[in-house]
Design a protein around this motif. Structure first.
Motif, PDB file in Angstrom:
ATOM      1  N   LYS A   1       0.819  -1.212   0.000  1.00  0.00           N
ATOM      2  CA  LYS A   1       0.000   0.000   0.000  1.00  0.00           C
ATOM      3  C   LYS A   1       0.852   1.261   0.000  1.00  0.00           C
ATOM      4  O   LYS A   1       0.322   2.380   0.091  1.00  0.00           O
ATOM      5  N   LEU A   2       2.166   1.100  -0.065  1.00  0.00           N
ATOM      6  CA  LEU A   2       3.060   2.252   0.077  1.00  0.00           C
ATOM      7  C   LEU A   2       2.832   3.290  -1.021  1.00  0.00           C
ATOM      8  O   LEU A   2       2.711   4.489  -0.733  1.00  0.00           O
ATOM      9  N   ALA A   3       2.781   2.834  -2.267  1.00  0.00           N
ATOM     10  CA  ALA A   3       2.638   3.791  -3.369  1.00  0.00           C
ATOM     11  C   ALA A   3       1.344   4.581  -3.200  1.00  0.00           C
ATOM     12  O   ALA A   3       1.333   5.811  -3.319  1.00  0.00           O
ATOM     13  N   GLN A   4       0.260   3.878  -2.885  1.00  0.00           N
ATOM     14  CA  GLN A   4      -1.025   4.563  -2.696  1.00  0.00           C
ATOM     15  C   GLN A   4      -0.950   5.570  -1.542  1.00  0.00           C
ATOM     16  O   GLN A   4      -1.371   6.721  -1.676  1.00  0.00           O
ATOM     17  N   ALA A   5      -0.392   5.137  -0.422  1.00  0.00           N
ATOM     18  CA  ALA A   5      -0.339   6.006   0.757  1.00  0.00           C
ATOM     19  C   ALA A   5       0.496   7.254   0.467  1.00  0.00           C
ATOM     20  O   ALA A   5       0.105   8.372   0.819  1.00  0.00           O
ATOM     21  N   VAL A   6       1.639   7.076  -0.198  1.00  0.00           N
ATOM     22  CA  VAL A   6       2.516   8.225  -0.453  1.00  0.00           C
ATOM     23  C   VAL A   6       1.897   9.159  -1.492  1.00  0.00           C
ATOM     24  O   VAL A   6       1.881  10.380  -1.306  1.00  0.00           O
ATOM     25  N   THR A   7       1.371   8.601  -2.560  1.00  0.00           N
ATOM     26  CA  THR A   7       0.858   9.499  -3.604  1.00  0.00           C
ATOM     27  C   THR A   7      -0.416  10.220  -3.145  1.00  0.00           C
ATOM     28  O   THR A   7      -0.591  11.404  -3.433  1.00  0.00           O
ATOM     29  N   GLU A   8      -1.274   9.544  -2.401  1.00  0.00           N
ATOM     30  CA  GLU A   8      -2.465  10.245  -1.895  1.00  0.00           C
ATOM     31  C   GLU A   8      -2.068  11.344  -0.915  1.00  0.00           C
ATOM     32  O   GLU A   8      -2.663  12.420  -0.882  1.00  0.00           O
ATOM     33  N   THR A   9      -1.044  11.067  -0.107  1.00  0.00           N
ATOM     34  CA  THR A   9      -0.566  12.083   0.830  1.00  0.00           C
ATOM     35  C   THR A   9       0.004  13.276   0.063  1.00  0.00           C
ATOM     36  O   THR A   9      -0.268  14.440   0.398  1.00  0.00           O
ATOM     37  N   ALA A  10       0.795  12.992  -0.969  1.00  0.00           N
ATOM     38  CA  ALA A  10       1.407  14.068  -1.753  1.00  0.00           C
ATOM     39  C   ALA A  10       0.327  14.931  -2.402  1.00  0.00           C
ATOM     40  O   ALA A  10       0.448  16.167  -2.452  1.00  0.00           O
ATOM     41  N   SER A  11      -0.726  14.285  -2.863  1.00  0.00           N
ATOM     42  CA  SER A  11      -1.774  15.057  -3.523  1.00  0.00           C
ATOM     43  C   SER A  11      -2.522  15.912  -2.497  1.00  0.00           C
ATOM     44  O   SER A  11      -2.879  17.067  -2.772  1.00  0.00           O
ATOM     45  N   ASP A  12      -2.722  15.374  -1.303  1.00  0.00           N
ATOM     46  CA  ASP A  12      -3.281  16.148  -0.190  1.00  0.00           C
ATOM     47  C   ASP A  12      -2.434  17.394   0.100  1.00  0.00           C
ATOM     48  O   ASP A  12      -2.965  18.489   0.312  1.00  0.00           O
ATOM     49  N   ILE A  13      -1.122  17.189   0.146  1.00  0.00           N
ATOM     50  CA  ILE A  13      -0.201  18.292   0.454  1.00  0.00           C
ATOM     51  C   ILE A  13      -0.278  19.349  -0.646  1.00  0.00           C
ATOM     52  O   ILE A  13      -0.389  20.546  -0.364  1.00  0.00           O
ATOM     53  N   ALA A  14      -0.279  18.896  -1.903  1.00  0.00           N
ATOM     54  CA  ALA A  14      -0.340  19.835  -3.023  1.00  0.00           C
ATOM     55  C   ALA A  14      -1.614  20.677  -2.924  1.00  0.00           C
ATOM     56  O   ALA A  14      -1.578  21.906  -3.086  1.00  0.00           O
ATOM     57  N   GLN A  15      -2.743  20.020  -2.614  1.00  0.00           N
ATOM     58  CA  GLN A  15      -4.005  20.765  -2.491  1.00  0.00           C
ATOM     59  C   GLN A  15      -3.994  21.780  -1.366  1.00  0.00           C
ATOM     60  O   GLN A  15      -4.631  22.816  -1.442  1.00  0.00           O
ATOM     61  N   SER A  16      -3.251  21.431  -0.293  1.00  0.00           N
ATOM     62  CA  SER A  16      -3.271  22.308   0.882  1.00  0.00           C
ATOM     63  C   SER A  16      -2.489  23.599   0.638  1.00  0.00           C
ATOM     64  O   SER A  16      -2.685  24.591   1.320  1.00  0.00           O
ATOM     65  N   GLY A  17      -1.554  23.554  -0.300  1.00  0.00           N
ATOM     66  CA  GLY A  17      -0.719  24.726  -0.540  1.00  0.00           C
ATOM     67  C   GLY A  17       0.373  24.925   0.492  1.00  0.00           C
ATOM     68  O   GLY A  17       1.166  25.866   0.404  1.00  0.00           O
ATOM     69  N   LEU A  18       0.473  24.042   1.490  1.00  0.00           N
ATOM     70  CA  LEU A  18       1.503  24.164   2.527  1.00  0.00           C
ATOM     71  C   LEU A  18       2.794  23.517   2.051  1.00  0.00           C
ATOM     72  O   LEU A  18       2.760  22.540   1.306  1.00  0.00           O
ATOM     73  N   PRO A  19       3.950  24.016   2.531  1.00  0.00           N
ATOM     74  CA  PRO A  19       5.163  23.224   2.317  1.00  0.00           C
ATOM     75  C   PRO A  19       5.021  21.937   3.133  1.00  0.00           C
ATOM     76  O   PRO A  19       4.628  21.985   4.302  1.00  0.00           O
ATOM     77  N   GLY A  20       5.323  20.811   2.502  1.00  0.00           N
ATOM     78  CA  GLY A  20       5.164  19.529   3.223  1.00  0.00           C
ATOM     79  C   GLY A  20       6.062  18.479   2.608  1.00  0.00           C
ATOM     80  O   GLY A  20       5.595  17.529   1.986  1.00  0.00           O
ATOM     81  N   PRO A  21       7.381  18.628   2.773  1.00  0.00           N
ATOM     82  CA  PRO A  21       8.287  17.627   2.196  1.00  0.00           C
ATOM     83  C   PRO A  21       8.055  16.247   2.809  1.00  0.00           C
ATOM     84  O   PRO A  21       7.694  16.117   3.976  1.00  0.00           O
ATOM     85  N   ILE A  22       8.269  15.211   1.989  1.00  0.00           N
ATOM     86  CA  ILE A  22       8.046  13.814   2.385  1.00  0.00           C
ATOM     87  C   ILE A  22       9.359  13.057   2.292  1.00  0.00           C
ATOM     88  O   ILE A  22      10.099  13.213   1.325  1.00  0.00           O
ATOM     89  N   LEU A  23       9.644  12.249   3.293  1.00  0.00           N
ATOM     90  CA  LEU A  23      10.748  11.294   3.163  1.00  0.00           C
ATOM     91  C   LEU A  23      10.389  10.076   3.978  1.00  0.00           C
ATOM     92  O   LEU A  23       9.395  10.086   4.718  1.00  0.00           O
ATOM     93  N   GLY A  24      11.181   9.029   3.851  1.00  0.00           N
ATOM     94  CA  GLY A  24      10.777   7.874   4.636  1.00  0.00           C
ATOM     95  C   GLY A  24      11.675   6.684   4.491  1.00  0.00           C
ATOM     96  O   GLY A  24      12.454   6.563   3.548  1.00  0.00           O
ATOM     97  N   HIS A  25      11.536   5.823   5.497  1.00  0.00           N
ATOM     98  CA  HIS A  25      12.222   4.535   5.548  1.00  0.00           C
ATOM     99  C   HIS A  25      11.312   3.565   4.808  1.00  0.00           C
ATOM    100  O   HIS A  25      10.666   2.705   5.399  1.00  0.00           O
TER     101      HIS A  25
END
Lengths: 459, 459
Positions: free
Chosen positions: A347-371
C-alpha cells in the motif's frame, strides 16, 4: 510560601545533593521538545548517576504522588518527555557509560544515557556496530522507550529486535532485570518487549543489553532519481518483494531535494530520489547492487550516483539525517509538525501518492521522506506559525494521513510513537487493546506516576 | 450422580453440540504429552470452529470457574497442554484454515490449528515460506504460545520476530486484536509480544498474522564430522562471530549419529557432526560455503558431505527432525526426558562439554543435539523407567544443566518453554520478573482460569 512539594524536594536534595534542582533554566530546558508542543516544564530535574539513585528518586516520587518523567536527549517528536502534570524529570545524561562489550557474544551493556553516536564511536575498534539509527543522536534508553527504528531497520530491525535484556526501575521502586545474554529464550512473558516502546509509563530503563552486528566487509551507497513518486515507490516495493537484503532504502521527495541542495550545496536533480546502501561481502554487495539496478532501470530511474568512499557515504547520510533540521532552517518561521505513518508495503505507493496530492491541495510546504523499505514515511508540515487557518489545514492533513494508514491496514506511527501527539488514534488502532494496555499499566503503576499524560487513555 | 460441572457442560453442549465431549477417550487423549509427565486429563474437550465459539467457551468457563487449556498438536515437551486442575481443553484442530495469503506483503493470516507443514504446503506455489521450524509438526497457535524456534532461528528468528499480529480471546471473553499488517509500529505496548510465549495463561490465540520469507534462489546443505565436541562447537562459535548468514547450523553428538545410522541405514562416522544449510543466490551460497569451509578446515573437520538435491536435503532434515522419535525407538523402555538450555555463544563449548562429561559420568544414555548457532542445545536423557535411581540421576543431570546455563548468563529454556517442567527455575532466572509476570497475569485473568498450573508461581 513553601511549595506543597517541599518535603519531596528535601528528600531528593538529601539523596542527590545539587544533582537535584528546581532552578528555572533546568526546568525550562526539560519542558521543551523538538516538535510543535507548547512548553511543559517539570517541577524539578534529577540527574542520577546509579540505578540505586533512580530507585531512590522513584520511591520518593511514589511516596509523594509526584509524576516521574524520563529524559534522554530530548529528541522525541511526540512530546514524550514533556511534563504536562509537572513532577520530576529524571535526566539520564550522567548515566552515560558503556559498561561491557562482549565481542564474542556480539552484545554490549550500556547505561540509558549513552547516545547512539557515542556507542558506535566506542565500538569502532571492535569491528562491531549497533545498527539502529533513527537519525537524531538519541540516547539508547530513549530509543528503547519509544521503540525507535530509522534508516537501517529494513535490514537490522527496530529496537524491538535489538534489545536483548533490560534493567528497569518500577513505580514501586523495585529494580527488575529482564532477559539474559542468550540469543533467545522461552521462559515466560517477554518482559523486555513489554518495556520497549512503553514510553516510560511502566518504569524507567536503567541499563540495556543490546545486540551488535559485525561491520560489513563491504559497504556501498548510491542515489538515484525518478521522474515521479509512483516510480520511486514501486521500485521500493519490487526491491523488498524480491528479497534483496537492502541495508538502507530511503525515499526523498523533490521538495526535500531542493532543501538538501540549498543547505548542502549539492546539485541533485529536483526529482524524487532513493538513497540506498548495500552491506555484505564485496561480491554480495555487487550482486545486490546489480539486482537493485535492474529494478531501477525497469522503473525508469536514473543511473546510480555512487558514494563509494567512507567520507562520501558519511556526507550522504549526514545530509539525510539532517533533513529535519535543514527543512526547519529553510522555513524558519513555521510551526514544524512532523508526523509518520507505516503501511503494508503493497500500500506504500497509494499512501505516499495520496498524501502528496493532499499536500499539493493544501498549498503548505510539506516535504516527504521515509524509511520506505518498511512502508514507513514521514511528512514535515510547515504552516505559518501565526496563521491559525494554515495550522488547522496541517492538522487536518496529518489526521487524514493517520486515518489512511489505518484504512490501509497500517499503523498511525511507525517509529515516532504516541506520546501526547497521537493519543487520539489509539482507540481506532487498538480498540480493546488500548483497554488492555491500561489494565497492565494500572497493575504495575496503580498511582499513575510514571510519565502521566502519555500513551494511555487520559482519565 | 450429577457432576457439579453439569451446568457448565450443559452450556458447552448447547454452544457446540457434539463438538463438546466428556467422553473418556477424548479426555484421555488430551491428558497425555510427548514427554515424561504423568497423564492429566481435562474434564471435557471442546472443538470450536470460530473465534465466537472460543469466546463462548471461555465465557462459560469464566462463569463457572473452570480452567481453560489450549491444545494444538500436543507436541509440547514441558506439559503445557496437560490439565493438572481439570477443566476444559480447547482443541483447535477444527480451526485449521489458511485465511489469507498476501504475497505482496509477504504475510499470511492463519487459524491457530494450522500446522507448520500444512502451511508450507499451502504456500508452495507462492514462492514464499514460513521459516520457523521446531522439528515437530506443531500448530502455529501452539508455536506462538510457546515462543517456538528450531533449526532455522539462527537466520530467520523465533516466533517472537515472526508473528506480526494476533487475535486473542481473553479470560473475560473479550476478543482482542494486536498488531497490524505494517512491518513495524511504535504505537503502545507490544501486546503481540506479550501473548507470544505466554503459554495460554493470558488468553487463547484464535488467529495469527505471520511474516513470510521468499524461497531462496539457491539452497545447499552439507554435513561434516569432527574429532571431538570441542572442535565442532568452536566451529559454530567462529562461524557465528564471522557473520556468515547460516540458514541452519545443527550439532549432533556421536550418540545421535549412532541412532541415525541404526534407524536410517546411513553410515555417518560415529563422531560429532554439524549439519548446515545455506540460503541465498547461487553465488552467495557458494561464498558462504567457502567461508564456512575454511573455518571447518581450520578446526580439523572433515570434508563436506553435500546434499545438493532437494530430496537429499529433505532426507537429511527429516532425519534431524525425527531424532527425538528415533532415539525413543532405539531405547523403547525408558523414561524419555528431553531438556533444553540456551547460553551466550561464547559459552557454548563450555556448556556442551561440561554437560557431555556429566552424562558420561552418569552412565545414562544421553544424546545431545542442538540449534547451536543460537547457543541452544538439547539433551535427551533416557533412564530406565523402572529404575528410580536412574531417574533421580537424570533429574539431577537436567538440574545441573539448567543451573549451569544460568551461571553462564543464559536461560533455562531456549525453546521448550516452562509449562510444568521448569517452574522450579523461574525464580532463579527472573527474580522480581516472575512476580511481575504474576501481576500481569492477575490483572488479565483474576480468576486464574487460563491454563492454571503452568509458567506462573503456584499458589
Amino acid at each position: 510560601m513553601t511549595s506543597p512539594m517541599q518535603p519531596a524536594f528535601d528528600a531528593l536534595h538529601a539523596l542527590l545533593g545539587d544533582r537535584f534542582t528546581t532552578g528555572t533554566s533546568d526546568r525550562a530546558l526539560h519542558g521543551q521538545s523538538e516538535s510543535h508542543f507548547p512548553d511543559m516544564p517539570p517541577d524539578g530535574v534529577a540527574y542520577p548517576e546509579t540505578t540505586a539513585e533512580v530507585a531512590g528518586i522513584v520511591s520518593i516520587c511514589t511516596a509523594h504522588g509526584l509524576p516521574v518523567i524520563g529524559w534522554g536527549a530530548g529528541t522525541s517528536l511526540e512530546g514524550h518527555a514533556l511534563a504536562p502534570h509537572g513532577g520530576i524529570t529524571v535526566d539520564f545524561s550522567r548515566m552515560n557509560r558503556v559498561l561491557h562489550v562482549s565481542a564474542e557474544d556480539m552484545l554490549v551493556v550500556v547505561q540509558p544515557g549513552v547516545t547512539r553516536e557515542q556507542l558506535n564511536e566506542e565500538l569502532r575498534a571492535t569491528g562491531l556496530f549497533f545498527p539502529v539509527d533513527p537519525g537524531a543522536n538519541a540516547t539508547l534508553g530513549g530509543m528503547a522507550s519509544t521503540r525507535a527504528s530509522g534508516t537501517t531497520a529494513v535490514r537490522y530491525g527496530t529496537m524491538r529486535g535489538n534489545v536483548l535484556a533490560l534493567e528497569v526501575v518500577l513505580a514501586d521502586g523495585r529494580t527488575l532485570r529482564t532477559g539474559t545474554r542468550a540469543p533467545k529464550s522461552s521462559t515466560g512473558y517477554d518482559l523486555t518487549a513489554l518495556f520497549v516502546g512503553a514510553e516510560g509509563t511502566l518504569g524507567l530503563i536503567t541499563e540495556l543489553t543490546l545486540r551488535l552486528q559485525g561491520q560489513p566487509e563491504a559497504v556501498s551507497a548510491a542515489v538515484c532519481a525518478f521522474d515521479d513518486m509512483e516510480a520511486a515507490t514501486q521500485t521500493v516495493i519490487l526491491t523488498i518483494q524480491s528479497g534483496i537484503p537492502m541495508a538502507r532504502i530511503e525515499f526523498i521527495d523533490a521538495t526535500f531535494v531542493r532543501v538538501f541542495n540549498a543547505q548542502n550545496g549539492t546539485d541533485m536533480p529536483e526529482k524524487p530520489h532513493l538513497m540506498v546502501e548495500f552491506h555484505g561481502t564485496t561480491q554480495s554487495t555487487r550482486e545486490q547492487a546489480e539486482s537493485f539496478g535492474e529494478i531501477v532501470t525497469d522503473m525508469g530511474g536514473s543511473a546510480f550516483q555512487w558514494a563509494e568512499r567512507q567520507e562520501d557515504r558519511n556526507r550522504l547520510w549526514k545530509m539525510r539525517h539532517n533533513a529535519y533540521y535543514a527543512a526547519r532552517a529553510q522555513w524558519p518561521d513555521v510551526h514544524a509538525m512532523t508526523t509518520d505513518v507505516c503501511v503494508p508495503i503493497s500500500k506504500l505507493a497509494q499512501a505516499v501518492t495520496e498524501t502528496a496530492s493532499d499536500i499539493a491541495q493544501s498549498g503548505l510546504p510539506g516535504p516527504i521522506l521515509g524509511h520506505v523499505g518498511d512502508g514507513n514515511f514521514h511528512v514535515l508540515l510547515l504552516p505559518d506559525r501565526d496563521d491559525p487557518a494554515q495550522i488547522a489545514k496541517a492538522n487536518a492533513l496529518a489526521h487524514r494521513m493517520a486515518e489512511r494508514a489505518l484504512r490501509l491496514g497500517g499503523t498511525v506511527s511507525g517509529e515516532h510513537g504516541i506520546g501526547m501527539g497521537k493519543l487520539k488514534y489509539m482507540d481506532a488502532e487498538h480498540g480493546a487493546g488500548w483497554d488492555v494496555m491500561t489494565t497492565l499499566k494500572t497493575a504495575l503503576d496503580p498511582q499513575g506516576i510514571m510519565n502521566p499524560g502519555k500513551l494511555l487513555r487520559q482519565t
